[in-house]
Structures are given as structure tokens and as C-alpha cells.
Design an enzyme around this catalytic site. Sequence first.
Site, PDB file in Angstrom:
ATOM      1  N   LYS A 126       0.860  -1.182   0.000  1.00 47.97           N
ATOM      2  CA  LYS A 126       0.000   0.000   0.000  1.00 47.97           C
ATOM      3  C   LYS A 126       0.893   1.227   0.000  1.00 47.97           C
ATOM      4  CE  LYS A 126      -4.395   0.960   0.027  1.00 47.97           C
ATOM      5  NZ  LYS A 126      -5.542   0.226  -0.536  1.00 47.97           N
ATOM      6  N   ASP A 166      -6.856   4.155  -4.812  1.00 47.42           N
ATOM      7  CA  ASP A 166      -7.567   4.040  -3.533  1.00 47.42           C
ATOM      8  C   ASP A 166      -8.193   5.421  -3.321  1.00 47.42           C
ATOM      9  OD1 ASP A 166      -7.804   2.186  -0.996  1.00 47.42           O
ATOM     10  OD2 ASP A 166      -7.321   4.134  -0.169  1.00 47.42           O
TER      11      ASP A 166
HETATM   12  P1  NDP Z   1     -12.847   7.602  -3.253  1.00 42.94           P
HETATM   13  O1  NDP Z   1     -11.796   8.606  -3.068  1.00 42.94           O
HETATM   14  O2  NDP Z   1     -13.359   7.324  -4.618  1.00 42.94           O
HETATM   15  O3  NDP Z   1     -14.106   7.966  -2.315  1.00 42.94           O
HETATM   16  C1  NDP Z   1     -13.987   8.066  -0.938  1.00 42.94           C
HETATM   17  C2  NDP Z   1     -15.319   8.492  -0.360  1.00 42.94           C
HETATM   18  O4  NDP Z   1     -15.243   8.422   1.051  1.00 42.94           O
HETATM   19  C3  NDP Z   1     -15.695   9.923  -0.687  1.00 42.94           C
HETATM   20  O5  NDP Z   1     -17.085  10.023  -0.759  1.00 42.94           O
HETATM   21  C4  NDP Z   1     -15.158  10.699   0.514  1.00 42.94           C
HETATM   22  O6  NDP Z   1     -15.831  11.903   0.770  1.00 42.94           O
HETATM   23  C5  NDP Z   1     -15.435   9.722   1.628  1.00 42.94           C
HETATM   24  N1  NDP Z   1     -14.463   9.914   2.713  1.00 42.94           N
HETATM   25  C6  NDP Z   1     -13.112   9.824   2.644  1.00 42.94           C
HETATM   26  N2  NDP Z   1     -12.552  10.083   3.831  1.00 42.94           N
HETATM   27  C7  NDP Z   1     -13.572  10.343   4.658  1.00 42.94           C
HETATM   28  C8  NDP Z   1     -13.661  10.675   6.021  1.00 42.94           C
HETATM   29  N3  NDP Z   1     -12.542  10.799   6.779  1.00 42.94           N
HETATM   30  N4  NDP Z   1     -14.904  10.860   6.556  1.00 42.94           N
HETATM   31  C9  NDP Z   1     -16.019  10.727   5.796  1.00 42.94           C
HETATM   32  N5  NDP Z   1     -16.001  10.408   4.486  1.00 42.94           N
HETATM   33  C10 NDP Z   1     -14.806  10.229   3.944  1.00 42.94           C
HETATM   34  O7  NDP Z   1     -12.295   6.255  -2.566  1.00 42.94           O
HETATM   35  P2  NDP Z   1     -12.715   4.754  -2.858  1.00 42.94           P
HETATM   36  O8  NDP Z   1     -14.163   4.651  -3.109  1.00 42.94           O
HETATM   37  O9  NDP Z   1     -11.752   4.216  -3.836  1.00 42.94           O
HETATM   38  O10 NDP Z   1     -12.352   4.071  -1.453  1.00 42.94           O
HETATM   39  C11 NDP Z   1     -13.289   4.013  -0.372  1.00 42.94           C
HETATM   40  C12 NDP Z   1     -12.857   2.921   0.605  1.00 42.94           C
HETATM   41  O11 NDP Z   1     -12.820   1.667  -0.069  1.00 42.94           O
HETATM   42  C13 NDP Z   1     -11.475   3.088   1.238  1.00 42.94           C
HETATM   43  O12 NDP Z   1     -11.499   2.529   2.533  1.00 42.94           O
HETATM   44  C14 NDP Z   1     -10.591   2.236   0.338  1.00 42.94           C
HETATM   45  O13 NDP Z   1      -9.419   1.822   1.002  1.00 42.94           O
HETATM   46  C15 NDP Z   1     -11.524   1.076   0.074  1.00 42.94           C
HETATM   47  N6  NDP Z   1     -11.225   0.274  -1.101  1.00 42.94           N
HETATM   48  C16 NDP Z   1     -11.136   0.843  -2.343  1.00 42.94           C
HETATM   49  C17 NDP Z   1     -10.889   0.040  -3.445  1.00 42.94           C
HETATM   50  C18 NDP Z   1     -10.891   0.584  -4.842  1.00 42.94           C
HETATM   51  O14 NDP Z   1     -10.836  -0.232  -5.777  1.00 42.94           O
HETATM   52  N7  NDP Z   1     -11.001   1.873  -5.053  1.00 42.94           N
HETATM   53  C19 NDP Z   1     -10.632  -1.404  -3.302  1.00 42.94           C
HETATM   54  C20 NDP Z   1     -10.853  -1.902  -1.970  1.00 42.94           C
HETATM   55  C21 NDP Z   1     -11.098  -1.083  -0.918  1.00 42.94           C
HETATM   56  P3  NDP Z   1     -15.089  13.328   0.486  1.00 42.94           P
HETATM   57  O15 NDP Z   1     -15.209  13.512  -0.995  1.00 42.94           O
HETATM   58  O16 NDP Z   1     -15.865  14.308   1.288  1.00 42.94           O
HETATM   59  O17 NDP Z   1     -13.675  13.161   0.975  1.00 42.94           O
END
Ligand code: NDP
Length: 445
Positions: A126, A166
Site C-alpha cells: 500500500k 484508492d
Molecule cells: P474515493 O476517493 O473514490 O471515495 C472516498 C469516499 O469516502 C468519498 O465520498 C469521501 O468523501 C469519503 N471519505 C473519505 N474520507 C472520509 C472521512 N474521513 N470521513 C467521511 N467520508 C470520507 O475512494 P474509494 O471509493 O476508492 O475508497 C473508499 C474505501 O474503499 C477506502 O477505505 C478504500 O481503502 C476502500 N477500497 C477501495 C478500493 C478501490 O478499488 N477503489 C478497493 C478496496 C477497498 P469526500 O469527498 O468528502 O472526501
Amino acid sequence: MNKYLTEVLVKVRLDNPHEPEFIQAVEEVLVSISEFISDNTKYLENGLLERIVEPEKVFLFRVPWIDRDGKVQVNKGYRVQFNSAIGPYKGGLRFHPTVNLSILKFLGFEQTFKNALTGLNLGGGKGGSNFDPSGKTDDEIMRFVQSFAIELSKHIGANIDVPAGDIGVGGREIGFLFGQYKRLRDEFSGVLTGKGLTHGGSLVRTEATGYGVVYMLTNVLEHFEETIVGKRVLVSGSGNVALYTIEKLIELGAKALTVSDSKGTLYFKNGITKELLEEIKELKFVKRGRLSEFKNKTGIEYIESKSPWDIKADIAIPCATENEISEEDAKTLVNNNVRYVLEGANMPTTSEGYEVFRKNNIVFVPGKAANAGGVAVSGLEMAQNSQRESWSFENVDMKLKSIMKNIHTQMVENGTTGSNVDYVKGANIAGFRKVADAMMAQGVV
Ligand code: NDP
């Protein structure tokens, strides 16, 4: 807990005093494999446990870049290469102001077992930066990414370490990284996944994590002789994982009720329609706006500064970030009769929240299993790149479904006692076994 595992955990706590998320992730795994280890004492030999909780390598570097006002900015860049026992390091890059070594070590540790569950030959890693992409221009993003890539490129490669996206890293950032890597190394290779379709990306990679979560949900519901049709689902987040989870939920006849971001939640009383989902995608992926912009639409309630967890539903799928379900949130979900929780995000449930779910017999599928679809299709992207092939959407989607089914089967096989399935235990034992067996065969390295 097994005495030896307790000693390992104490050592992890002492050695990493400022890394709460990493300690939380290690503790969760060690507690749930404890009984298995007591029955399989070969895993206590050769310092296997001490080695498995220590990353193989960690790189920390300075990332200087110039902002739109000509001012020099400096961020921290990281790559944690956690475990390569079963394949090249593989895991995403996160750009978010909260990124630090604890977060990346927890994610790399979890990734190691997740990747093992996919059945593909992928090690765990990571990386990322405390860079905040929000509000930055495309040019600023490119300048930052190019500077980040100069150092990262020394440590990655198609057979060494293959990063992906991510939080804060999507197709745009992967494209800039790929371009800079190619320029620095004179090499067009499958060094990154989540690439655009124009330069070696795989169909279904964008949708894979979210679709995979819902494929896992259908397997779980089938196991409990239930169906997805009509189920009311709370989803948090509004990024890649959340929005493609919702897309598949809608397609399969469930009602997705919510999306959220760090500023608040949108509640769709009658469920999100396909049309509304397209509008949210446009807002989040193209305009990079805030959900509050939906505030004044009819039938939609915007709940400022709150997560979705106090809305009545059958299923909860947290898809935003780590530790977003507190003990209180978990109690509210239980009181509201939510019966299934699938972690779309990595470790979105606090230890206390998980304890509430466990005590109340909530069916709980941990992130390392529920969200493994993303890395699984990344593995398929690597396979296509090596063969210089591009597979059809249907072919990749079929493989994704079969991988998620197989992960479900492994969890049931390793986590069933009587008629009770402990998906956390099942996922941890199945993942641990594969990595540990490979490490044992390779000697003390
Ligand atoms: P994105 O950046 O596409 O989206 C993240 C989302 O989560 C946004 O809506 C963001 O809101 C919100 N968010 C982030 N930080 C916070 C916080 N501290 N409090 C509240 N909301 C928050 O990320 P992903 O969808 O790619 O990833 C989401 C999760 O899934 C993570 O845990 C990641 O590790 C996991 N994941 C992702 C994978 C992938 O293929 N992308 C694979 C497996 C797991 P805002 O815009 O306001 O920041």
C-alpha cells in the site's frame, strides 16, 4: 488468546506505539486466528508470526511540487511493501491529508490476506501521500503525481510491485503515474492497474470493487436463504466503491437509500434511481463537487455533518473510510434491525462497533473479503497485460463473480461452527493459511 500470539501482539504494540490503526488491524487478525493456531502449532515455528506482522520494506520520501501560484509545496510520499510470499506486492495508493505510516501499514497488512483470498498470486502493499487532491487543478494534480512518480518508480515494476488506486487516486491519477513511469523507465508494462482502456486497462476494473461487494452480498443472502430483491441498503461514501456498489444494488433489485461524503449524507426515501445515480456520478467524478449541491431536490433529504447509520434499513455497506462505524453507530444499526453489514471500505468498523455486531449475531463480512473484487480484477488486468490481450466485459465480470463466490466458500469452510458462520474468522484463517504456508516453504526471509 493463545499465549504466544499475545506475546506477538504485545511486541507489535511496543514496537509501533504511534500506529493505532496498524495495531487495531493486527489485533483483529491475531484474535480471530488464535484458536486455529493453537490447533496448528507448526505456525508457531521459525518466527513466522513475528515476520508476518512486519512489513518487508517501507519507503518514505519527499515530494516537492509547485502549486498554481508558483509556490513550492512539500508532501510526504510512501510505499509499504508488506508481504511478497505469494506474488509481487500489490495494493493501492491513497492521496488524503490523513495518510500516515499507521494507516498505510494497516492497509498493507490487510491487503496481504485479502489478496491471498482472491486465489491469485498477489503479495500485499500500500502507498500514497498526505497530499490533498480536493480543490486542486488538473495541472497541480499532474505536477504532484509526476514528482511522486520519480521516487516511486525506483521501487515498482510489473514483477516487483504493482500499485493501483484508492481514496483520492482514480483513473486520472493512475494515467499521470503511468505516463511518467513510462517516460522514466522507457517501458510500457503492466506496472500499475486501474489504467484507462486506451493504455492497457481492464474492462470492469472501475466497477469491480463495488460490483464485487454486491456479488458477495448475494452469496451471503443465498447462504441464509434470502434474496436481495427489495432489501433496503444504507451505503456510505460517494466515491468509486460506493457508487458502483449502488449501481449493482439497483440492477439486482435492492433499494439503495443513502450516499455520504465527509460533510453529510443524502437520504433518498424511495431509493436511488438509475437516473439519480448518473447525476451523482457526474457531480462526484466529473465536476468533483459536494453532495450538498443536491440539497434542494424533492424527495431527497440532506443531513449535514451526519453519517447514514441512524436510518432504518436491512443492510449496511460502509464504503467511505476506516473507523466510520463507532460503537454508538453499531448499536443504532442493531436497534434499527439491520441484519447484514458488509465492509466496502477497509476497516470501516471500529473494534467496539464490531463487538456490538458480534454480540448481536449480525452477519458481518470484513473488508478483506467483501471488497476484494477490486484487487481481483487488478490481478486480471495484470494477466491481460502480460498476455497483451484485452478480455470482454462479460468475461471479466464472470471471473469476478466466480472469485467472490470462491471467497465466500473459503470463509464458510474456515469460519463455520455448527450452524453459525463467523465470516471474520473464516476470512482471516483462509488468508493467513495461504500466506503462512508460502512463507514457511521459503525459509526465514
Ligand atoms: P474515493 O476517493 O473514490 O471515495 C472516498 C469516499 O469516502 C468519498 O465520498 C469521501 O468523501 C469519503 N471519505 C473519505 N474520507 C472520509 C472521512 N474521513 N470521513 C467521511 N467520508 C470520507 O475512494 P474509494 O471509493 O476508492 O475508497 C473508499 C474505501 O474503499 C477506502 O477505505 C478504500 O481503502 C476502500 N477500497 C477501495 C478500493 C478501490 O478499488 N477503489 C478497493 C478496496 C477497498 P469526500 O469527498 O468528502 O472526501
